[in-house]
Design a protein around this motif. Structure first.
Motif, PDB file in Angstrom:
ATOM      1  N   MET A 192       0.822  -1.209   0.000  1.00  9.66           N
ATOM      2  CA  MET A 192       0.000   0.000   0.000  1.00  9.66           C
ATOM      3  C   MET A 192       0.859   1.263   0.000  1.00  9.66           C
ATOM      4  N   GLN A 193       2.052   1.191   0.630  1.00  5.16           N
ATOM      5  CA  GLN A 193       2.948   2.346   0.605  1.00  5.16           C
ATOM      6  C   GLN A 193       3.361   2.661  -0.828  1.00  5.16           C
ATOM      7  N   GLN A 194       3.710   1.622  -1.568  1.00  6.25           N
ATOM      8  CA  GLN A 194       4.071   1.806  -2.965  1.00  6.25           C
ATOM      9  C   GLN A 194       2.868   2.233  -3.799  1.00  6.25           C
ATOM     10  N   HIS A 195       1.721   1.656  -3.506  1.00  4.44           N
ATOM     11  CA  HIS A 195       0.524   2.030  -4.252  1.00  4.44           C
ATOM     12  C   HIS A 195       0.234   3.511  -4.085  1.00  4.44           C
ATOM     13  N   ALA A 196       0.318   4.000  -2.850  1.00  5.51           N
ATOM     14  CA  ALA A 196       0.084   5.420  -2.599  1.00  5.51           C
ATOM     15  C   ALA A 196       1.100   6.276  -3.344  1.00  5.51           C
ATOM     16  N   SER A 197       2.360   5.854  -3.316  1.00  3.34           N
ATOM     17  CA  SER A 197       3.410   6.601  -4.005  1.00  3.34           C
ATOM     18  C   SER A 197       3.162   6.662  -5.502  1.00  3.34           C
ATOM     19  N   GLN A 198       2.724   5.568  -6.067  1.00  5.65           N
ATOM     20  CA  GLN A 198       2.545   5.480  -7.514  1.00  5.65           C
ATOM     21  C   GLN A 198       1.230   6.098  -7.993  1.00  5.65           C
ATOM     22  N   ASN A 199       0.388   6.506  -7.053  1.00  2.00           N
ATOM     23  CA  ASN A 199      -0.917   7.045  -7.431  1.00  2.00           C
ATOM     24  C   ASN A 199      -1.164   8.435  -6.859  1.00  2.00           C
ATOM     25  N   GLY A 200      -0.107   9.235  -6.844  1.00  2.00           N
ATOM     26  CA  GLY A 200      -0.258  10.649  -6.562  1.00  2.00           C
ATOM     27  C   GLY A 200      -0.215  11.080  -5.121  1.00  2.00           C
ATOM     28  N   LEU A 201       0.052  10.160  -4.184  1.00  2.00           N
ATOM     29  CA  LEU A 201       0.054  10.516  -2.773  1.00  2.00           C
ATOM     30  C   LEU A 201       1.461  10.590  -2.188  1.00  2.00           C
ATOM     31  N   GLY A 202       2.480  10.430  -3.022  1.00  2.00           N
ATOM     32  CA  GLY A 202       3.844  10.331  -2.526  1.00  2.00           C
ATOM     33  C   GLY A 202       4.325  11.541  -1.766  1.00  2.00           C
ATOM     34  N   ALA A 203       3.898  12.729  -2.140  1.00  2.00           N
ATOM     35  CA  ALA A 203       4.356  13.956  -1.492  1.00  2.00           C
ATOM     36  C   ALA A 203       3.575  14.292  -0.238  1.00  2.00           C
ATOM     37  N   MET A 204       2.612  13.467   0.124  1.00  2.00           N
ATOM     38  CA  MET A 204       1.737  13.773   1.260  1.00  2.00           C
ATOM     39  C   MET A 204       2.351  13.333   2.583  1.00  2.00           C
ATOM     40  N   GLY A 205       2.232  14.214   3.590  1.00  2.00           N
ATOM     41  CA  GLY A 205       2.529  13.863   4.959  1.00  2.00           C
ATOM     42  C   GLY A 205       1.253  13.486   5.680  1.00  2.00           C
ATOM     43  N   VAL A 206       1.317  13.433   7.008  1.00  2.00           N
ATOM     44  CA  VAL A 206       0.178  12.912   7.765  1.00  2.00           C
ATOM     45  C   VAL A 206      -1.084  13.768   7.594  1.00  2.00           C
ATOM     46  N   ALA A 207      -0.927  15.088   7.573  1.00  2.00           N
ATOM     47  CA  ALA A 207      -2.113  15.941   7.456  1.00  2.00           C
ATOM     48  C   ALA A 207      -2.781  15.790   6.100  1.00  2.00           C
TER      49      ALA A 207
END
Length: 322
Positions: A159-174
């Motif tokens: 899921m970490q990779q999925h998030a990274s590959q689908n536009g969420l990579g630059a996101m922090g906790v907020a």
């Protein structure tokens, strides 16, 4: 006498049809579930905890099982839910896809992508920042293992990779919390303690229960996909599985970010997503009832915190359903 006989026949024909059997009342169900929650050894072993059962319209029974001298848990108690985060993330993905997850989504959400290495994330990191660190660990964050590609291997890295590959990579906790709530409901008090989609969520039992009701009543697309694309998970009984945190005595399947508790002997087909800290949410196989067993303990590397809550929760579920 012929008329008399005929009259008897008419009377018999006119007898009312017996009413259909009626299931247990809410009060009977509540009494049965409460008895189990407060007296069964599997539940006494995990106290203190909060439990709730309901349907798509709302909670039908709930209570806190307390221990003298220890802080208790309530419906509005904030807590880290560990791997119960996986169900939430999968629901966010399915919403983004308008109910049509891609083949790559399915591969990653059923943990068959080969991206099996994410050990830890710091609260101040982004999703990609977490993937780029921890190179000194035995398995560096963000590394790919071709040996398990296509095989089931339970791990947060998918899921970490999925998030990274689908536009969420630059996101922090907020930002991750804003993204999650944008799809699941802005009214839900959902936050991230660290930027790990598969394990970082902090919320309350009542908020998670509201999420489960949205699955039941169709407000969230994943509700109609519960149990779909499920894969076998026990390496002892399945050649396509490499690692599972479920005890090897049981064979469950894994669907889109959630378990299917369908062991041939002990399973009842419930859908669930237990977390290492002891948070155990579920929906029964008939998609009629939801439940939560909520507590927060130190995570054990063997997953025992999660399994202990499962053992209690499914007994409460059985008592309620009858």
């Amino acid at each position: 006498m012929g008329c008399g006989g005929g009259g008897g026949g008419d009377a018999a024909a006119a007898a009312p049809t017996p009413p259909l059997p009626v299931g247990p009342s809410d009060s009977q169900r509540t009494a049965a579930a409460t008895l189990v929650a407060t007296t069964h050894p599997d539940c006494r072993a995990i106290a203190p905890f909060y439990w709730e059962i309901g349907d798509r319209s709302g909670a039908r029974a709930n209570a806190s099982v307390d221990v003298v001298g220890q802080p208790g848990w309530r419906a509005d108690s904030p807590m880290g839910v560990a791997s119960a985060s996986k169900w939430l993330y999968a629901a966010q993905v399915v919403e983004r896809r308008a109910g049509q997850p891609t083949a790559d989504d399915i591969r990653m959400l059923t943990f068959r992508s080969g991206w099996t290495n994410v050990q830890t994330c710091r609260p101040d990191q982004t999703v990609d920042g977490c993937l780029a660190t921890a190179a000194s660990l035995p398995f560096a964050n963000g590394s790919f293992d071709p040996r398990v590609e296509g095989l089931y291997a339970y791990h947060n890295g998918h899921m970490q990779q999925h998030a990274s590959q689908n536009g969420l990579g630059a996101m922090g906790v907020a930002a991750l919390a804003v993204e999650l709530k944008s799809q699941l409901g802005t009214e839900l008090p959902l936050a991230y303690d660290f930027p790990q989609p598969a394990g970082g969520v902090r919320t309350t039992p009542q908020a998670y229960a509201a999420f489960l009701r949205k699955l039941l009543d169709g407000r969230l697309q994943l509700g109609r996909l519960l149990g779909t694309d499920a894969v076998c998970t026990n390496p002892r009984t399945c050649a396509q599985a490499v690692y599972t945190p479920i005890p090897v005595a049981e064979s469950w399947h894994y669907s889109l970010g959630h378990w299917v508790e369908d062991d041939p002997v002990l399973g009842d087909g419930a859908f669930s997503s237990a977390g290492a800290f002891g948070f155990y949410p579920w929906i029964d196989a008939s998609r009629s009832w939801y439940g939560v067993v909520a507590r927060r303990v130190e995570a054990a590397g063997d997953g025992s915190g999660a399994i202990a809550s499962v053992n209690c929760g499914r007994r409460i579920r059985k008592a309620w359903i009858g």
